[in-house]
Design an enzyme around this catalytic site. Structure first.
Site, PDB file in Angstrom:
ATOM      1  CG  HIS A 194      -1.965   0.966   1.305  1.00  0.00           C
ATOM      2  ND1 HIS A 194      -1.745   2.288   1.619  1.00  0.00           N
ATOM      3  CD2 HIS A 194      -3.306   0.848   1.101  1.00  0.00           C
ATOM      4  CE1 HIS A 194      -2.894   2.943   1.614  1.00  0.00           C
ATOM      5  NE2 HIS A 194      -3.854   2.093   1.289  1.00  0.00           N
ATOM      6  CG  ASP A 231       0.414  -2.626   6.256  1.00  0.00           C
ATOM      7  OD1 ASP A 231      -0.570  -2.785   7.008  1.00  0.00           O
ATOM      8  OD2 ASP A 231       0.348  -1.969   5.193  1.00  0.00           O
ATOM      9  CD  GLN A 239      -7.002  -4.917   3.662  1.00  0.00           C
ATOM     10  OE1 GLN A 239      -7.925  -5.731   3.767  1.00  0.00           O
ATOM     11  NE2 GLN A 239      -7.222  -3.625   3.483  1.00  0.00           N
ATOM     12  CE  LYS A 241      -8.467  -0.961   5.795  1.00  0.00           C
ATOM     13  NZ  LYS A 241      -7.398  -0.942   4.786  1.00  0.00           N
ATOM     14  CB  CYS A 276      -3.675   3.028  -1.783  1.00  0.00           C
ATOM     15  SG  CYS A 276      -4.836   4.372  -1.488  1.00  0.00           S
TER      16      CYS A 276
END
Length: 412
Positions: A129, A206, A209, A232, A370
Site C-alpha cells: 500500500h 503491515d 488487512q 478493518k 493505493c
C-alpha cells in the site's frame, strides 16, 4: 475472551447485528463488498461508543474524579485486550495510533531517523500500500538510504528467491505487508522475518488487512513491529495500533510533543514519559479506543476460526462463479488468500463497472487501491475488488455475478 468452538455460524443472525446492512440503495437491498476498505460495525461496538459518550465521557490519566477514572480504566482495558489479541509479551508494547498509516510513519520518523544512515538499505515489496512506500521514500531522501523492492510473480506471490538476493549486510530494515489489500495474498511473513533477522535487519509488518482474517501472534512471528487499524476488524475508524518490541520502543525518540508524553517540562529541558505514553501525545481518541475492546470481544464470540472458514467458503464460491464470466480475469491467484477477489473485464473500465453495480445496490471498490506500483506490475490501471466479511452470503455473490452480466450487456 472466550472463543467460539462451533464451526457453524448463523449468518442471518449475525447480519441483524449490523444495522447498516438493512437498507435499500437505489431501490435495491444493499450488498456490501467493500470490506477491505472498511468493514461495518456491529451493534455492540456502536453501543460501546454511545455508552462512553452518554455515561463517562472524560479526559484520561490526569483526572482524579469518577468519570476520568472510569474512562481511564476502560481505555487501558483496551490496551490489555489488544496485548492479548496479538500475544504481546508486555502491555507497554501496545501503542495507540490513529491507524496503520500513522503507525508506519511513527516508526519511519523515530526508529528510521535515529538508526538508519546513508547507504543503509530498506526493503519493501511490490504489493505494498502507498502507506508502506511513501514514508520509506521520504526517509531515504532525507537520510540517503537505498530502497529495494521484492518482486511479485504472475500469481501475485512474492518471489522469495529474489528477496534472498536483495538481502545484504547493508540491509537494516524490512517493511512488508502481511496481506495484500489489492490481491488478498497472504505473505509468508514468518519466513520473511527470519531471513531479515539473519542479516541483522529490523522488520515491520503491515497487518491492516490481516487482523480480521488470520491469527496474529507477534511473539511467534518474532516481528519487531506490527501495525494495524481498528476499522478493518469491526471496530471504529480513526484508531490503530503499533506493536513494538519493548527494547526498540525504549530506544526510539518521541514522535510528537505535547501533553501525556512528558514526565517534567521546564523551559530548559523536558523529560519524556515511559512507553507507551511517550508516543501518545495529547488527548487520544478515547471513545474509539474503548470501543475496539468490544470489537475484539465480538469477534471472539463468533470465533476467529469460524469467521475465517466462512470467508474462505465465500472466496472459493466467488472465484468459481466469477471465473465462468467470459472476458473476466481475476488478478491475484495466490495459493494462500483472504476473501478478496480483484478482477478486470475485457474492454470495460473498472470505474464503469463500479458505477453500474452501485445502481444495483452492490458496493465494490474500483481503482488502483493505493497500490499503483502493483497495478503497473500487472500492466493495468486498476481493478474492481469485491471483498467479503462474516456477514456476507453466497446469495449476495450471485447478485454480483448477475450484476456483472448486466454490465457486459450494457457496455457491449
Amino acid at each position: 475472551m472466550q472463543t467460539a468452538v462451533d464451526h457453524t455460524l448463523d449468518i442471518e443472525q449475525i447480519r441483524r447485528d449490523f444495522p447498516v446492512l438493512d437498507q435499500l440503495v437505489n431501490g435495491k437491498p444493499l450488498v456490501y463488498f467493500d470490506n477491505a476498505a472498511t468493514n461495518q460495525k456491529p451493534l455492540p461496538v456502536i453501543d460501546a461508543l454511545t455508552r462512553y459518550y452518554e455515561g463517562y465521557n472524560a479526559n484520561i490519566h490526569r483526572g482524579i474524579h469518577y468519570l476520568a477514572e472510569k474512562a481511564t480504566a476502560a481505555f487501558e482495558a483496551s490496551r490489555r485486550a489488544i496485548q492479548q489479541f496479538v500475544n504481546a509479551r508486555h502491555w507497554e508494547e501496545i501503542i495507540f495510533t490513529y491507524g496503520t498509516t500513522d503507525g508506519i510513519n511513527l516508526v519511519a520518523q523515530t526508529y528510521g531517523r535515529r538508526f538508519l544512515n546513508e547507504g543503509d538499505e530498506i526493503i519493501i515489496t511490490t504489493m505494498e500500500h502507498h502507506s508502506n512506500i511513501v514514508p520509506w521514500q521520504m526517509l531515504c531522501e532525507e537520510r540517503g538510504c537505498i530502497l529495494k523492492v521484492i518482486p511479485v510473480d504472475d500469481n501475485g506471490e512474492l518471489i522469495l528467491e529474489e528477496y534472498e538476493k536483495l538481502l545484504t549486510p547493508r540491509t537494516k530494515f524490512v517493511s512488508v505487508v502481511h496481506v495484500s489489500n489489492a490481491l488478498g495474498t497472504i505473505n509468508p511473513v514468518k519466513t520473511i522475518i527470519d531471513m531479515a533477522h539473519a542479516v541483522g535487519a529490523v522488520v515491520l509488518i503491515d497487518g491492516a488487512q490481516a487482523t480480521s482474517h488470520v491469527d496474529i501472534d507477534v511473539q511467534a512471528l518474532d516481528t519487531d513491529f506490527y501495525v494495524f487499524s481498528a476499522h478493518k476488524l469491526y471496530g471504529p475508524t480513526g484508531m490503530g495500533v503499533l506493536y513494538g518490541k519493548k527494547a526498540l520502543l525504549d530506544d526510539m525518540p518521541p514522535y510528537r510533543g505535547g501533553g501525556e508524553m512528558i514526565k517534567e517540562v521546564t523551559f530548559e529541558k523536558t523529560t519524556y514519559n515511559e512507553i507507551p505514553y511517550k508516543f501518545e501525545a495529547g488527548t487520544p481518541n478515547i471513545a474509539d479506543v474503548v470501543a475496539v475492546k468490544t470489537a475484539l470481544e465480538y469477534m471472539a464470540t463468533l470465533g476467529k476460526e469460524n469467521i475465517a472458514a466462512h470467508e474462505h467458503d465465500l472466496l472459493q464460491y466467488a472465484t468459481a462463479q466469477l471465473s465462468e464470466i467470459e472476458g473476466l480475469r481475476i488478478i491475484g491467484q495466490a495459493k494462500n488468500k483472504i476473501s478478496v477477489v480483484s478482477f478486470v473485464m475485457d474492454g470495460i473500465h473498472h470505474q464503469d463497472i463500479g458505477v453500474i453495480l452501485d445502481q444495483l445496490g452492490i458496493a465494490v471498490r474500483t481503482g488502483h487501491h493505493c497500490t499503483q506500483p502493483l497495478m503497473r506490475r500487472f500492466n493495468i490501471a486498476g481493478t474492481t475488488r469485491a471483498s467479503f466479511a462474516v456477514y456476507n452470503t453466497k446469495d449476495e455473490i450471485d447478485r454480483l455475478v448477475q450484476g456483472l452480466h448486466r454490465v457486459k450487456k450494457m457496455m457491449s
